[in-house]
Design a protein around this motif. Structure first.
Motif, PDB file in Angstrom:
ATOM      1  N   MET A 297      45.437  27.869 -20.416  1.00 49.17           N
ATOM      2  CA  MET A 297      45.602  27.650 -21.854  1.00 49.17           C
ATOM      3  C   MET A 297      47.050  27.872 -22.267  1.00 49.17           C
ATOM      4  SD  MET A 297      43.760  29.546 -25.107  1.00 49.17           S
ATOM      5  CE  MET A 297      44.928  30.922 -25.126  1.00 49.17           C
TER       6      MET A 297
ATOM      7  N   SER B  12      47.804  15.106 -18.685  1.00 51.88           N
ATOM      8  CA  SER B  12      46.745  14.563 -19.536  1.00 51.88           C
ATOM      9  C   SER B  12      45.454  14.407 -18.741  1.00 51.88           C
ATOM     10  CB  SER B  12      47.169  13.198 -20.090  1.00 51.88           C
ATOM     11  OG  SER B  12      46.102  12.529 -20.728  1.00 51.88           O
TER      12      SER B  12
ATOM     13  N   LEU C 208      52.302  19.833 -26.758  1.00 52.98           N
ATOM     14  CA  LEU C 208      51.191  20.762 -26.617  1.00 52.98           C
ATOM     15  C   LEU C 208      51.433  22.019 -27.448  1.00 52.98           C
ATOM     16  CD1 LEU C 208      50.414  20.508 -22.790  1.00 52.98           C
ATOM     17  CD2 LEU C 208      49.368  19.255 -24.688  1.00 52.98           C
ATOM     18  N   HIS C 209      50.327  22.613 -27.925  1.00 52.11           N
ATOM     19  CA  HIS C 209      50.397  23.790 -28.777  1.00 52.11           C
ATOM     20  C   HIS C 209      49.466  24.878 -28.266  1.00 52.11           C
ATOM     21  CE1 HIS C 209      51.598  20.393 -31.415  1.00 52.11           C
ATOM     22  NE2 HIS C 209      52.482  21.267 -31.892  1.00 52.11           N
TER      23      HIS C 209
ATOM     24  N   ASP D 140      45.802  24.566 -26.386  1.00 45.08           N
ATOM     25  CA  ASP D 140      45.592  23.371 -25.561  1.00 45.08           C
ATOM     26  C   ASP D 140      45.417  23.773 -24.100  1.00 45.08           C
ATOM     27  OD1 ASP D 140      45.791  21.637 -27.692  1.00 45.08           O
ATOM     28  OD2 ASP D 140      47.947  21.340 -27.458  1.00 45.08           O
TER      29      ASP D 140
ATOM     30  N   VAL E 292      45.591  22.840 -19.908  1.00 38.90           N
ATOM     31  CA  VAL E 292      46.239  22.023 -18.890  1.00 38.90           C
ATOM     32  C   VAL E 292      45.637  22.386 -17.535  1.00 38.90           C
ATOM     33  CG1 VAL E 292      48.417  21.640 -20.094  1.00 38.90           C
ATOM     34  CG2 VAL E 292      48.123  23.705 -18.718  1.00 38.90           C
TER      35      VAL E 292
END
Length: 269
Positions: free
Chosen positions: A6, A42, A91-92, A95, A97
């Motif tokens: 995260m 993504s 991204l913040h 989010d 990954v």
């Protein structure tokens, strides 16, 4: 390991350069300076390939700052240069990954008591911070030589100075520090009993390697390359080794055999 992470923070530290902090499993605390991760930008197939990033830092947030339990984190520095890194910059906090880590060979700190000289150009400063942090924790004397085209390419110098690292800055246009190449500043400080660790553009690393050989100073370089898999399967990131000729090929995979090499392992001509 492959795991979901995260995003904790994603901050622009200089125009076009970002510093991202992500949660990580506890096992990642064993990551060594110089190793890297492969990040899937993504969930879609565009962009298809993961992007490689060196570890800027790995650490633990104490429970009082992490919501009641200690939380391992990993940080990367990246520059927006294409579609993948542009998406990454948006991204913040919160989010998710997908990561593969840790990958690759790390720096070898060498014998205790040597003066450690860190040389970085632009985004090449990223793995050097984690290395500096580990060396300082062991009581080693560390100096940093940071170079870039202009002041925007000089990243996170304050963080190095907070560790107690003596820093030397140079820029091609003289907008920060000395005017000129970082290798010119480094050359004035080379002598036996020192060890070089360098990361940055290949022309800079070539110059550092030649300089280290001339001064008979051990030198390790962290190479940059386009990577597709990160584990040596695709052979897309090979470099010629020192013994390479057309008759007897000698290639090294940056992701598997590196990204850190002793400078004498590679063919620089």
């Amino acid at each position: 390991m492959q795991f979901k992470s995260m995003v904790v923070s994603n901050v622009e530290v200089s125009p076009g350069y970002f510093r991202m902090r992500m949660t990580a499993p506890k096992e990642l605390e064993k990551t060594l300076p110089g190793q890297f991760l492969m990040l899937k930008v993504s969930e879609s197939i565009d962009p298809l390939l993961r992007r490689p990033f060196g570890f800027f830092d790995v650490g633990v947030l104490p429970a009082e700052y992490a919501g009641g339990a200690d939380q391992t984190y990993a940080e990367i520095l990246f520059k927006v240069v294409g579609k993948g890194t542009k998406m990454l910059s948006t991204l913040h906090h919160g989010d998710l990954v997908d990561l593969l880590a840790p990958l690759g060979k790390s720096f070898n700190p060498g014998p205790a008591g040597e003066e450690k000289l860190l040389v970085g150009g632009g985004i090449g400063l990223a793995p050097l911070y984690y290395l500096a942090k580990e060396l300082v924790a062991k009581g080693e004397k560390v100096r940093l030589f940071a170079g870039g085209r202009n002041r925007d390419d000089i990243l996170c110098i304050t963080e190095f100075e907070r560790l107690g690292v003596e820093t030397y800055v140079s820029t091609d246009d003289g907008t920060l520090g000395e005017s000129g190449l970082v290798t010119e500043v480094l050359d004035r400080h080379l002598a036996p009993g020192k060890r070089i660790f360098a990361c940055g553009p290949t022309p800079m690393l070539r110059a550092v390697a030649i300089m280290a050989e001339r001064h008979q100073v051990p030198c390790q370089v962290s190479m940059e390359a386009y990577m597709a898999c990160g584990v040596g399967a695709c052979l897309g990131c090979v470099l010629p080794g020192a013994a390479h000729t057309e008759e007897t090929p000698d290639y090294r995979c940056v992701c598997k055999d590196g990204p850190v090499f002793d400078s004498f392992e590679l063919k620089w001509s």
